[in-house]
Scaffold this motif. Sequence first.
Motif, PDB file in Angstrom:
ATOM      1  N   SER A  21      41.527  26.793  46.186  1.00 11.52           N
ATOM      2  CA  SER A  21      40.882  27.148  44.924  1.00 11.52           C
ATOM      3  C   SER A  21      39.383  27.327  45.103  1.00 11.52           C
ATOM      4  N   LEU A  22      38.765  26.438  45.856  1.00 10.62           N
ATOM      5  CA  LEU A  22      37.324  26.527  46.098  1.00 10.62           C
ATOM      6  C   LEU A  22      36.958  27.840  46.785  1.00 10.62           C
ATOM      7  N   VAL A  23      37.710  28.197  47.802  1.00 11.72           N
ATOM      8  CA  VAL A  23      37.406  29.428  48.540  1.00 11.72           C
ATOM      9  C   VAL A  23      37.677  30.655  47.669  1.00 11.72           C
ATOM     10  N   ALA A  24      38.744  30.629  46.874  1.00 14.49           N
ATOM     11  CA  ALA A  24      39.052  31.775  46.010  1.00 14.49           C
ATOM     12  C   ALA A  24      37.960  31.980  44.967  1.00 14.49           C
ATOM     13  N   GLY A  55      33.542  33.694  54.433  1.00 20.12           N
ATOM     14  CA  GLY A  55      33.583  34.667  55.526  1.00 20.12           C
ATOM     15  C   GLY A  55      34.894  34.702  56.284  1.00 20.12           C
ATOM     16  N   TRP A  56      35.452  33.534  56.586  1.00 19.26           N
ATOM     17  CA  TRP A  56      36.695  33.483  57.351  1.00 19.26           C
ATOM     18  C   TRP A  56      37.848  34.104  56.569  1.00 19.26           C
ATOM     19  N   ALA A  57      37.927  33.835  55.270  1.00 22.50           N
ATOM     20  CA  ALA A  57      39.029  34.366  54.463  1.00 22.50           C
ATOM     21  C   ALA A  57      38.906  35.877  54.304  1.00 22.50           C
ATOM     22  N   ILE A  58      37.696  36.344  54.082  1.00 20.06           N
ATOM     23  CA  ILE A  58      37.479  37.786  53.931  1.00 20.06           C
ATOM     24  C   ILE A  58      37.779  38.506  55.246  1.00 20.06           C
ATOM     25  N   LEU A  69      39.543  51.129  50.539  1.00 19.32           N
ATOM     26  CA  LEU A  69      39.118  50.340  49.377  1.00 19.32           C
ATOM     27  C   LEU A  69      37.654  49.929  49.455  1.00 19.32           C
ATOM     28  N   GLY A  70      37.102  49.898  50.650  1.00 14.63           N
ATOM     29  CA  GLY A  70      35.691  49.608  50.812  1.00 14.63           C
ATOM     30  C   GLY A  70      35.391  48.119  50.927  1.00 14.63           C
ATOM     31  N   GLN A  71      34.264  47.824  51.527  1.00 13.13           N
ATOM     32  CA  GLN A  71      33.841  46.443  51.752  1.00 13.13           C
ATOM     33  C   GLN A  71      33.453  45.739  50.463  1.00 13.13           C
ATOM     34  N   ARG A  72      33.001  46.491  49.492  1.00 15.67           N
ATOM     35  CA  ARG A  72      32.520  45.888  48.252  1.00 15.67           C
ATOM     36  C   ARG A  72      33.610  45.095  47.534  1.00 15.67           C
ATOM     37  N   TRP A  73      34.857  45.540  47.634  1.00 19.55           N
ATOM     38  CA  TRP A  73      35.954  44.911  46.898  1.00 19.55           C
ATOM     39  C   TRP A  73      36.684  43.835  47.688  1.00 19.55           C
ATOM     40  N   LEU A  74      36.328  43.647  48.945  1.00 19.41           N
ATOM     41  CA  LEU A  74      37.029  42.667  49.770  1.00 19.41           C
ATOM     42  C   LEU A  74      36.983  41.236  49.211  1.00 19.41           C
ATOM     43  N   PRO A  75      35.862  40.758  48.673  1.00 14.78           N
ATOM     44  CA  PRO A  75      35.890  39.404  48.104  1.00 14.78           C
ATOM     45  C   PRO A  75      36.886  39.261  46.953  1.00 14.78           C
ATOM     46  N   LEU A  76      37.006  40.267  46.099  1.00 14.47           N
ATOM     47  CA  LEU A  76      37.967  40.189  44.995  1.00 14.47           C
ATOM     48  C   LEU A  76      39.406  40.267  45.500  1.00 14.47           C
ATOM     49  N   ILE A  77      39.643  41.111  46.478  1.00 12.11           N
ATOM     50  CA  ILE A  77      40.977  41.217  47.053  1.00 12.11           C
ATOM     51  C   ILE A  77      41.347  39.904  47.744  1.00 12.11           C
ATOM     52  N   THR A  78      40.389  39.310  48.424  1.00  9.67           N
ATOM     53  CA  THR A  78      40.626  38.016  49.079  1.00  9.67           C
ATOM     54  C   THR A  78      40.950  36.939  48.056  1.00  9.67           C
ATOM     55  N   ALA A  79      40.216  36.916  46.951  1.00  4.38           N
ATOM     56  CA  ALA A  79      40.497  35.929  45.902  1.00  4.38           C
ATOM     57  C   ALA A  79      41.909  36.126  45.356  1.00  4.38           C
ATOM     58  N   TRP A  81      44.562  37.325  46.924  1.00  6.84           N
ATOM     59  CA  TRP A  81      45.535  36.817  47.884  1.00  6.84           C
ATOM     60  C   TRP A  81      45.477  35.302  47.995  1.00  6.84           C
ATOM     61  N   LEU A  82      44.307  34.721  47.883  1.00 11.73           N
ATOM     62  CA  LEU A  82      44.203  33.261  47.947  1.00 11.73           C
ATOM     63  C   LEU A  82      44.866  32.598  46.751  1.00 11.73           C
ATOM     64  N   PHE A  83      44.741  33.190  45.567  1.00 13.96           N
ATOM     65  CA  PHE A  83      45.416  32.627  44.401  1.00 13.96           C
ATOM     66  C   PHE A  83      46.936  32.718  44.567  1.00 13.96           C
ATOM     67  N   TRP A  84      47.438  33.817  45.123  1.00 12.51           N
ATOM     68  CA  TRP A  84      48.869  33.917  45.364  1.00 12.51           C
ATOM     69  C   TRP A  84      49.327  32.956  46.456  1.00 12.51           C
ATOM     70  N   LEU A  85      48.527  32.804  47.496  1.00 14.29           N
ATOM     71  CA  LEU A  85      48.843  31.849  48.552  1.00 14.29           C
ATOM     72  C   LEU A  85      48.887  30.426  47.995  1.00 14.29           C
ATOM     73  N   ARG A  86      47.938  30.108  47.153  1.00 18.52           N
ATOM     74  CA  ARG A  86      47.895  28.793  46.518  1.00 18.52           C
ATOM     75  C   ARG A  86      49.146  28.554  45.673  1.00 18.52           C
ATOM     76  N   THR A  87      49.571  29.558  44.925  1.00 13.75           N
ATOM     77  CA  THR A  87      50.776  29.430  44.108  1.00 13.75           C
ATOM     78  C   THR A  87      52.010  29.234  44.987  1.00 13.75           C
ATOM     79  N   GLY A  88      52.123  30.006  46.047  1.00 15.92           N
ATOM     80  CA  GLY A  88      53.255  29.867  46.950  1.00 15.92           C
ATOM     81  C   GLY A  88      53.298  28.509  47.626  1.00 15.92           C
TER      82      GLY A  88
END
Length: 106
Positions: A21-24, A55-58, A69-79, A81-88
Amino acid sequence: MNQPDFFWGYLPFWIVNYGLSLVAWACIGRWMLSLFVPALQPQNYIWRSFVWLTGWAIAIVSFITPASLGQRWLPLITAFWLFWLRTGIYFAMASAGLTPRLAGGG
């Protein structure tokens, strides 16, 4: 049967859950801060903290994300996936009995 202590008995669950959650949320914060802070401003300690924490998650998500999709959106895309990983992980740990329950079930 006694239920384990709410905090110490489920410490692996709390560490994984709150760590992801913290990283997301830091990924979302990094994306929002990138709107105001130039990316090439390394003297800003808040920006460096966000980069260090996420940095590691991105970097991992950038391998599976199309470059179009570009580098600008990578933090949102990472968040995302992290929320889905957390749910799983939550459901996996719950099915193994490693998550706390508020109500005592029989």
